[in-house]
Design a protein around this motif. Structure first.
Motif, PDB file in Angstrom:
ATOM      1  N   GLU A  48       5.602  -7.787  -3.140  1.00  0.00           N
ATOM      2  CA  GLU A  48       4.162  -7.874  -3.404  1.00  0.00           C
ATOM      3  C   GLU A  48       3.385  -6.785  -2.675  1.00  0.00           C
ATOM      4  O   GLU A  48       2.370  -6.307  -3.177  1.00  0.00           O
ATOM      5  N   ILE A  49       3.848  -6.379  -1.498  1.00  0.00           N
ATOM      6  CA  ILE A  49       3.192  -5.276  -0.782  1.00  0.00           C
ATOM      7  C   ILE A  49       3.234  -4.019  -1.637  1.00  0.00           C
ATOM      8  O   ILE A  49       2.223  -3.347  -1.836  1.00  0.00           O
ATOM      9  N   TYR A  50       4.400  -3.709  -2.167  1.00  0.00           N
ATOM     10  CA  TYR A  50       4.545  -2.500  -2.962  1.00  0.00           C
ATOM     11  C   TYR A  50       3.797  -2.601  -4.285  1.00  0.00           C
ATOM     12  O   TYR A  50       3.222  -1.631  -4.752  1.00  0.00           O
ATOM     13  N   ALA A  51       3.776  -3.783  -4.881  1.00  0.00           N
ATOM     14  CA  ALA A  51       3.072  -3.961  -6.149  1.00  0.00           C
ATOM     15  C   ALA A  51       1.562  -3.804  -5.982  1.00  0.00           C
ATOM     16  O   ALA A  51       0.860  -3.505  -6.938  1.00  0.00           O
ATOM     17  N   ASP A  52       1.065  -3.971  -4.760  1.00  0.00           N
ATOM     18  CA  ASP A  52      -0.371  -3.823  -4.479  1.00  0.00           C
ATOM     19  C   ASP A  52      -0.793  -2.365  -4.331  1.00  0.00           C
ATOM     20  O   ASP A  52      -1.881  -2.094  -3.842  1.00  0.00           O
ATOM     21  N   GLY A  53       0.043  -1.429  -4.736  1.00  0.00           N
ATOM     22  CA  GLY A  53      -0.325  -0.020  -4.671  1.00  0.00           C
ATOM     23  C   GLY A  53       0.327   0.723  -3.529  1.00  0.00           C
ATOM     24  O   GLY A  53       0.178   1.932  -3.405  1.00  0.00           O
ATOM     25  N   TYR A  54       1.067   0.006  -2.696  1.00  0.00           N
ATOM     26  CA  TYR A  54       1.684   0.670  -1.564  1.00  0.00           C
ATOM     27  C   TYR A  54       2.954   1.422  -1.935  1.00  0.00           C
ATOM     28  O   TYR A  54       3.436   2.239  -1.170  1.00  0.00           O
ATOM     29  N   ALA A  55       3.496   1.158  -3.119  1.00  0.00           N
ATOM     30  CA  ALA A  55       4.697   1.891  -3.537  1.00  0.00           C
ATOM     31  C   ALA A  55       4.395   3.373  -3.648  1.00  0.00           C
ATOM     32  O   ALA A  55       5.106   4.213  -3.087  1.00  0.00           O
ATOM     33  N   GLU A  56       3.328   3.687  -4.364  1.00  0.00           N
ATOM     34  CA  GLU A  56       2.969   5.093  -4.524  1.00  0.00           C
ATOM     35  C   GLU A  56       2.568   5.696  -3.181  1.00  0.00           C
ATOM     36  O   GLU A  56       2.874   6.847  -2.892  1.00  0.00           O
ATOM     37  N   LEU A  57       1.910   4.909  -2.353  1.00  0.00           N
ATOM     38  CA  LEU A  57       1.543   5.394  -1.023  1.00  0.00           C
ATOM     39  C   LEU A  57       2.792   5.681  -0.199  1.00  0.00           C
ATOM     40  O   LEU A  57       2.882   6.718   0.459  1.00  0.00           O
ATOM     41  N   ALA A  58       3.770   4.775  -0.238  1.00  0.00           N
ATOM     42  CA  ALA A  58       5.007   4.987   0.516  1.00  0.00           C
ATOM     43  C   ALA A  58       5.702   6.266   0.065  1.00  0.00           C
ATOM     44  O   ALA A  58       6.177   7.057   0.888  1.00  0.00           O
ATOM     45  N   LEU A  59       5.735   6.488  -1.250  1.00  0.00           N
ATOM     46  CA  LEU A  59       6.352   7.700  -1.776  1.00  0.00           C
ATOM     47  C   LEU A  59       5.549   8.934  -1.365  1.00  0.00           C
ATOM     48  O   LEU A  59       6.113   9.944  -0.929  1.00  0.00           O
ATOM     49  N   ALA A  60       4.235   8.838  -1.466  1.00  0.00           N
ATOM     50  CA  ALA A  60       3.379   9.964  -1.063  1.00  0.00           C
ATOM     51  C   ALA A  60       3.505  10.239   0.428  1.00  0.00           C
ATOM     52  O   ALA A  60       3.527  11.396   0.853  1.00  0.00           O
ATOM     53  N   LEU A  61       3.597   9.186   1.221  1.00  0.00           N
ATOM     54  CA  LEU A  61       3.792   9.356   2.668  1.00  0.00           C
ATOM     55  C   LEU A  61       5.061  10.157   2.929  1.00  0.00           C
ATOM     56  O   LEU A  61       5.068  11.106   3.716  1.00  0.00           O
ATOM     57  N   HIS A  62       6.127   9.753   2.270  1.00  0.00           N
ATOM     58  CA  HIS A  62       7.401  10.435   2.486  1.00  0.00           C
ATOM     59  C   HIS A  62       7.338  11.887   2.017  1.00  0.00           C
ATOM     60  O   HIS A  62       7.766  12.796   2.727  1.00  0.00           O
ATOM     61  N   GLN A  63       6.789  12.109   0.824  1.00  0.00           N
ATOM     62  CA  GLN A  63       6.728  13.463   0.280  1.00  0.00           C
ATOM     63  C   GLN A  63       5.827  14.372   1.109  1.00  0.00           C
ATOM     64  O   GLN A  63       6.029  15.575   1.133  1.00  0.00           O
ATOM     65  N   SER A  64       4.839  13.780   1.783  1.00  0.00           N
ATOM     66  CA  SER A  64       3.928  14.590   2.595  1.00  0.00           C
ATOM     67  C   SER A  64       4.535  14.975   3.939  1.00  0.00           C
ATOM     68  O   SER A  64       3.970  15.759   4.683  1.00  0.00           O
ATOM     69  N   GLY A  65       5.680  14.363   4.258  1.00  0.00           N
ATOM     70  CA  GLY A  65       6.307  14.653   5.536  1.00  0.00           C
ATOM     71  C   GLY A  65       5.972  13.642   6.614  1.00  0.00           C
ATOM     72  O   GLY A  65       6.450  13.751   7.735  1.00  0.00           O
ATOM     73  N   TRP A  66       5.143  12.624   6.289  1.00  0.00           N
ATOM     74  CA  TRP A  66       4.797  11.611   7.283  1.00  0.00           C
ATOM     75  C   TRP A  66       6.025  10.798   7.614  1.00  0.00           C
ATOM     76  O   TRP A  66       6.786  10.405   6.739  1.00  0.00           O
ATOM     77  N   ARG A  67       6.254  10.595   8.875  1.00  0.00           N
ATOM     78  CA  ARG A  67       7.362   9.764   9.323  1.00  0.00           C
ATOM     79  C   ARG A  67       6.835   8.799  10.362  1.00  0.00           C
ATOM     80  O   ARG A  67       6.029   9.168  11.211  1.00  0.00           O
ATOM     81  N   ASP A  68       7.297   7.570  10.280  1.00  0.00           N
ATOM     82  CA  ASP A  68       6.914   6.562  11.247  1.00  0.00           C
ATOM     83  C   ASP A  68       7.442   6.997  12.609  1.00  0.00           C
ATOM     84  O   ASP A  68       8.621   7.330  12.750  1.00  0.00           O
ATOM     85  N   GLN A  69       6.567   7.031  13.587  1.00  0.00           N
ATOM     86  CA  GLN A  69       6.981   7.443  14.925  1.00  0.00           C
ATOM     87  C   GLN A  69       7.632   6.267  15.649  1.00  0.00           C
ATOM     88  O   GLN A  69       7.250   5.125  15.475  1.00  0.00           O
ATOM     89  N   GLY A  70       8.596   6.559  16.480  1.00  0.00           N
ATOM     90  CA  GLY A  70       9.266   5.504  17.228  1.00  0.00           C
ATOM     91  C   GLY A  70      10.276   4.791  16.359  1.00  0.00           C
ATOM     92  O   GLY A  70      11.090   5.407  15.694  1.00  0.00           O
ATOM     93  N   SER A  71      10.172   3.468  16.340  1.00  0.00           N
ATOM     94  CA  SER A  71      11.145   2.694  15.581  1.00  0.00           C
ATOM     95  C   SER A  71      10.839   2.774  14.091  1.00  0.00           C
ATOM     96  O   SER A  71       9.759   3.182  13.684  1.00  0.00           O
ATOM     97  N   GLY A  72      11.793   2.365  13.301  1.00  0.00           N
ATOM     98  CA  GLY A  72      11.624   2.392  11.858  1.00  0.00           C
ATOM     99  C   GLY A  72      10.572   1.394  11.398  1.00  0.00           C
ATOM    100  O   GLY A  72      10.356   0.357  12.023  1.00  0.00           O
ATOM    101  N   MET A  73       9.926   1.705  10.298  1.00  0.00           N
ATOM    102  CA  MET A  73       8.857   0.867   9.780  1.00  0.00           C
ATOM    103  C   MET A  73       9.368  -0.530   9.433  1.00  0.00           C
ATOM    104  O   MET A  73       8.622  -1.500   9.485  1.00  0.00           O
ATOM    105  N   LEU A  74      10.627  -0.649   9.092  1.00  0.00           N
ATOM    106  CA  LEU A  74      11.176  -1.944   8.696  1.00  0.00           C
ATOM    107  C   LEU A  74      12.045  -2.587   9.779  1.00  0.00           C
ATOM    108  O   LEU A  74      12.788  -3.532   9.493  1.00  0.00           O
ATOM    109  N   ASP A  75      11.940  -2.094  11.002  1.00  0.00           N
ATOM    110  CA  ASP A  75      12.722  -2.701  12.084  1.00  0.00           C
ATOM    111  C   ASP A  75      12.438  -4.193  12.236  1.00  0.00           C
ATOM    112  O   ASP A  75      13.345  -4.980  12.503  1.00  0.00           O
ATOM    113  N   GLU A  76      11.170  -4.598  12.056  1.00  0.00           N
ATOM    114  CA  GLU A  76      10.838  -6.022  12.169  1.00  0.00           C
ATOM    115  C   GLU A  76      11.566  -6.844  11.112  1.00  0.00           C
ATOM    116  O   GLU A  76      11.990  -7.965  11.372  1.00  0.00           O
TER     117      GLU A  76
END
Length: 199
Positions: A93-121
């Motif tokens: 549901e998070i991705y269906a709310d428009g975050y899928a394209e954001l996640a892809l755009a984040l990755h393509q832009s070179g943005w990386r989660d600092q520290g631990s992975g975004m899905l560590d939790e």
């Protein structure tokens, strides 16, 4: 109306995020953002310097929001003591709310989660749950790497589903109604994650 610069930036980013969720990255145009906030194009450019800088700020803001939403989903899942399939559904549901394209755009832009992975939790919560179940059943303890690989594959699938899911299913001959195929795919992922982590 004059606004505090911090408040103005926050409103502009909120509007840009809503446009992204509603219409994808192409919908995030300075003029559309300005209209949504009720300011001029010049005001948006004043605060962000143009569309590229606005997108960069949106990606950073969005990355923090995706991480926050994932944290909320995990905490809700733990509190409800829900099954693994419900966690898969909530993440989808998070991705269906428009975050899928954001996640892809984040990755393509070179943005990386600092520290631990975004899905560590997610990995931690799932691994803790299946480890406890293995102990209760007197079975060998699960391998954390298997949990990580399962979550990574799920993340990839959920992030890409709203963007190319239908096209990928068509390539395999699935041509049913899009909503039904999406629901069937999600059910398949729920079953697979359950089987992989808690057979």
């Amino acid at each position: 109306m004059r606004r505090d610069p911090g408040e103005a930036k926050r409103l502009i980013l909120q509007a840009a995020e809503q446009l992204l969720a509603d219409g994808g990255l192409g919908a995030v145009q300075v003029r559309a953002v300005a209209a949504k906030v009720g300011v001029t194009d010049a005001a948006v450019n004043h605060h962000f310097g143009g569309r590229d800088q606005l997108l960069a700020a949106l990606l950073k803001h969005g990355g923090a929001r995706v991480r926050q939403r994932i944290g909320q989903v995990v905490q809700g899942w733990i509190s409800a003591d829900a099954d693994i399939g419900e966690l898969v559904q909530a993440l989808a549901e998070i991705y269906a709310d428009g975050y899928a394209e954001l996640a892809l755009a984040l990755h393509q832009s070179g943005w990386r989660d600092q520290g631990s992975g975004m899905l560590d939790e997610v990995v931690d919560a799932l691994h803790e749950r299946i480890t406890a179940r293995a102990r209760q059943r007197h079975r060998p303890l699960p391998d954390r790497r298997r949990t990580q690989l399962t979550v990574a594959a799920l993340h990839q699938a959920l992030a890409m589903e709203p963007i190319v899911g239908r096209q990928f299913r068509r390539s395999a001959g699935l041509t049913g109604p899009s909503q039904q195929d999406t629901a069937d795919t999600l059910t398949w992922w729920r079953d697979l994650v359950n089987h992989m982590l808690d057979p």
